[in-house]
Design an enzyme around this catalytic site. Structure first.
Site, PDB file in Angstrom:
ATOM      1  N   HIS A 140       2.292   5.090   9.498  1.00  0.00           N
ATOM      2  CA  HIS A 140       1.353   4.045   9.065  1.00  0.00           C
ATOM      3  C   HIS A 140       0.401   3.650  10.180  1.00  0.00           C
ATOM      4  O   HIS A 140       0.788   3.486  11.333  1.00  0.00           O
ATOM      5  CB  HIS A 140       2.141   2.805   8.608  1.00  0.00           C
ATOM      6  CG  HIS A 140       1.378   1.908   7.691  1.00  0.00           C
ATOM      7  ND1 HIS A 140       0.307   1.161   8.102  1.00  0.00           N
ATOM      8  CD2 HIS A 140       1.541   1.633   6.366  1.00  0.00           C
ATOM      9  CE1 HIS A 140      -0.161   0.463   7.086  1.00  0.00           C
ATOM     10  NE2 HIS A 140       0.564   0.731   6.016  1.00  0.00           N
ATOM     11  N   CYS A 178       0.834  -1.203   0.000  1.00  0.00           N
ATOM     12  CA  CYS A 178       0.000   0.000   0.000  1.00  0.00           C
ATOM     13  C   CYS A 178       0.869   1.253   0.000  1.00  0.00           C
ATOM     14  O   CYS A 178       0.549   2.247  -0.670  1.00  0.00           O
ATOM     15  CB  CYS A 178      -0.950  -0.009   1.191  1.00  0.00           C
ATOM     16  SG  CYS A 178      -0.145  -0.176   2.800  1.00  0.00           S
TER      17      CYS A 178
END
Length: 688
Positions: A178, A152
């Protein structure tokens, strides 16, 4: 191209997001899902309740043998950790989303009984399993069976770096802030291999990222220039990248922000609002530049802030990648003449030799004949038993002599350096009329009613081993010689394949500025194409006779203006009456122009300079007139001097540009077919 059938192996965060985005798709069907520890009777609760994406209202019906019915789609539920026990192909699965994080090498993944696999993480065997990131390097995909969609984080930062490298990156570094994932510990544990053993509720946790390694593969031109790391923070979703880039030359953040505004891409965009992480939940765009948090550090360095929903946008990227590669595989699966050995076979080639002629039936431009020669030469070299060429010519009523394809014999014999025999009975030819070791041209296929009338059934009197379609320009029509010829093998010629690949550039080229110049007449015939183009290209310039009826289609233009493309209209032009030329500085309902004016050409040139690819369909004026062809002639000169890939969309535009020396990337043989292909992403002639 038909429906793409997929399976999902694993039904955690990414598997669930893929499901939620695909369950209403009209082009992708979920055929099977492998879920451990989830009973079929709990499936409805699982998909309808989510702590991040909220409540849904799907109704799930359990039917025989572990099948469920949802949205009228029947889905098989597997529950087995051993891939060898999963019968994906039996359920019709062609492409598998591998989302468990377990099968991250090609060696492990190939145990799945399925044709194609897309991993939802970077592979453990980098260098063996190829990585692709949609919007960055998907054009390099070449039919590989097992691939990775990277991470991602890579899907967020790679599109930005590709875009920024237009300005020559010296080096850069990044840190990914993150959100938590399922690999984190809720409370402290005794596992000291990683710092993720500490509670995500209470800590900012330094972590690693595989994005640096992935970037070197996906963007090899930046190898050794970008390094990065990661920290995990106590939020359940949406992550941010802090990216610092040094450039070789002076650059301002305003220039980059403005360029991104113009790009209007589904993969990379600007956000000018002062938002926080939760505001990006459910956003499908993987690369969102926060313009308010982007800082100019020096005249050659900038700090960028990028947002991404690390679950939803990554799943959307995997779906975009699937759509891209399935389309490419479909194109690759088209049987090309290069794959066919014609030795000792009867070969039927549907060509398009429908060339423009003068009043004395002299060929004015043999471009369409020349376009078929490479395919015909390949077949001749194979040493077939016989070659039969078929074409239409004009729109004859009955069997008018002036439309006889005998006209093309001398030109064909000149290019092929072979004696060609003529079959006067055309599609009614009997087998005894075609001797072995001959090269034949049929009479006009449109001399026969059944060619264009599907209600009349007709089969050829002779058997064919190989049918080759080299008539792209006719393949938007369901005519007998295009779709109904029976043969043992069917294929497409060189010209046909080149047409498809060139037009695919218009819809598949990411991070490129694409300009569509739409001229000619009858805007109503181009409305579906305009709508499709508005979703993929950067600019649409509407000109030619289209502009004279533009007010009738204001609501349509308002609608497509909300899509990606900026719509630009011709502003001034010339008209001609009684051999008198009149210039109209501003256009109105009363001013009907027959060629564009200098102001419009100058404005068009500005957009050409901004563009990487140009698609031109339809001339700008009446090119048969010495004065009213000036606009189109000026455009040819401008495009010849540009650095763009220029694709000419066939029809009258092809006939016009072929009168001039040009260095265009591709000149199509078919205007109507080009419009139909762009509008519908397929042609009836592709489906045989």
């Amino acid at each position: 191209m038909g429906i793409v059938n997929v399976g999902i192996n694993g039904f955690g965060r990414i598997g669930k997001c893929l499901f939620l985005q695909l369950i209403n798709s009209e082009s992708i069907d979920i055929k099977a899902i492998n879920i451990n520890n989830l009973l079929a009777e709990n499936f409805e609760d699982y998909i309808n309740h989510d702590s991040i994406y909220g409540t849904k209202n799907f109704k799930v019906k359990i039917i025989e043998n572990d099948f469920i019915l949802i949205n009228n789609k029947k889905i098989k539920l597997f529950s087995d950790k051993n891939p060898k026990n999963l019968k994906w192909k039996e359920e019709g699965v062609e492409y598998l989303f591998e989302t468990t994080g377990v099968f991250l090498t090609s060696e492990k993944a190939k145990n799945h009984d399925v044709d194609y696999i897309i991993m939802s993480a970077p592979p453990k065997d980098i260098g063996i399993t190829p990585l692709f990131c949609y919007g960055v390097n998907e054009e390099k995909y070449n039919g590989e069976k097992i691939i990775s969609a990277a991470s991602c984080t890579t899907n967020c930062i790679a599109p930005m770096l590709k875009f920024l490298n237009k300005y020559d990156i010296e080096n850069g570094n990044f840190i990914t802030i993150h959100s938590a994932t399922s690999s984190q510990s809720v409370v402290d544990t005794a596992n000291f291999k990683k710092r993720t053993n500490r509670s995500i509720f209470n800590n900012i946790i330094p972590h690693t990222t595989g994005a640096s390694d992935s970037l070197e593969i996906i963007l090899p031109e930046l190898k050794g220039k970008i390094v990065g790391t990661s920290v995990r923070v106590p939020v359940s979703n949406v992550s941010m990248i802090d990216l610092n880039v040094n450039f070789k030359n002076k650059i301002s953040k305003e220039e980059i922000i403005n360029s991104l505004d113009i790009l209007k891409d589904e993969v990379i965009t600007n956000n000018n609002q002062k938002l926080v992480s939760s505001d990006f939940i459910g956003n499908k765009t993987p690369t969102i530049l926060d313009t308010n948090s982007t800082m100019q550090l020096t005249d050659k360095s900038i700090k960028f802030t990028l947002w991404y929903d690390n679950e939803w946008s990554y799943s959307a990227q995997m779906i975009r990648l699937l759509t891209c590669i399935s389309k490419k595989n479909y194109r690759n699966d088209l049987n090309k003449i290069t794959n066919v050995n014609c030795k000792d076979k009867v070969v039927f080639v549907r060509c398009d030799f429908n060339c423009p002629v003068d009043n004395n039936n002299n060929i004015l431009d043999d471009f369409r004949i020349r376009s078929s020669i490479k395919t015909l030469e390949k077949i001749i070299i194979d040493n077939p038993l016989k070659i039969i060429m078929a074409t239409h010519f004009g729109r004859p009523k009955n069997s008018e002599e002036k439309y006889s394809t005998k006209l093309f014999l001398p030109t064909l014999e000149k290019y092929l350096n072979k004696k060609i025999f003529f079959l006067e009975n055309g599609l009614n030819t009997k087998s005894h009329e075609i001797e072995n070791n001959g090269l034949y041209l049929m009479e006009n296929v449109r001399y026969h009613d059944y060619e264009t009338n599907n209600k009349i059934k007709k089969e050829l009197d002779f058997e064919i081993d190989v049918y080759c379609n080299e008539a792209f320009s006719c393949s938007h029509r369901d005519h007998m010689s295009i779709t109904k010829i029976k043969s043992k093998d069917k294929c497409f010629g060189y010209c046909f394949i080149t047409e498809i690949e060139s037009l695919d550039l218009i819809s598949n080229s990411k991070n490129c500025n694409i300009l569509a110049i739409i001229g000619g007449s009858k805007i109503e015939d181009k409305m579906l194409m305009l709508e499709k183009l508005s979703e993929t290209v950067s600019y649409i310039y509407i000109t030619g006779n289209n502009i004279n009826s533009i007010d009738k289609y204001k609501s349509f233009l308002d609608k497509i203006s909300k899509n990606k493309a900026e719509i630009i209209l011709t502003e001034d032009g010339f008209s001609k009456s009684d051999d008198k030329i009149k210039y109209h500085q501003n256009l109105s309902n009363e001013n009907k122009i027959t060629d564009v004016g200098p102001k419009s050409i100058n404005n068009l040139n500005k957009y050409i300079k901004k563009s990487d690819i140009i698609f031109w369909n339809g001339t700008l004026g009446i090119t048969e007139d010495e004065f009213l062809k000036n606009g189109s002639e000026n455009l040819v000169n401008i495009l010849n001097n540009s650095k763009c890939k220029v694709i000419i969309g066939g029809g009258d535009t092809t006939g016009f540009v072929n009168k001039y020396d040009n260095n265009f990337y591709h000149i199509s043989t078919g205007g109507g077919a080009s419009i139909d292909y762009i509008s519908n992403n397929t042609l009836v002639g592709l489906r045989f």
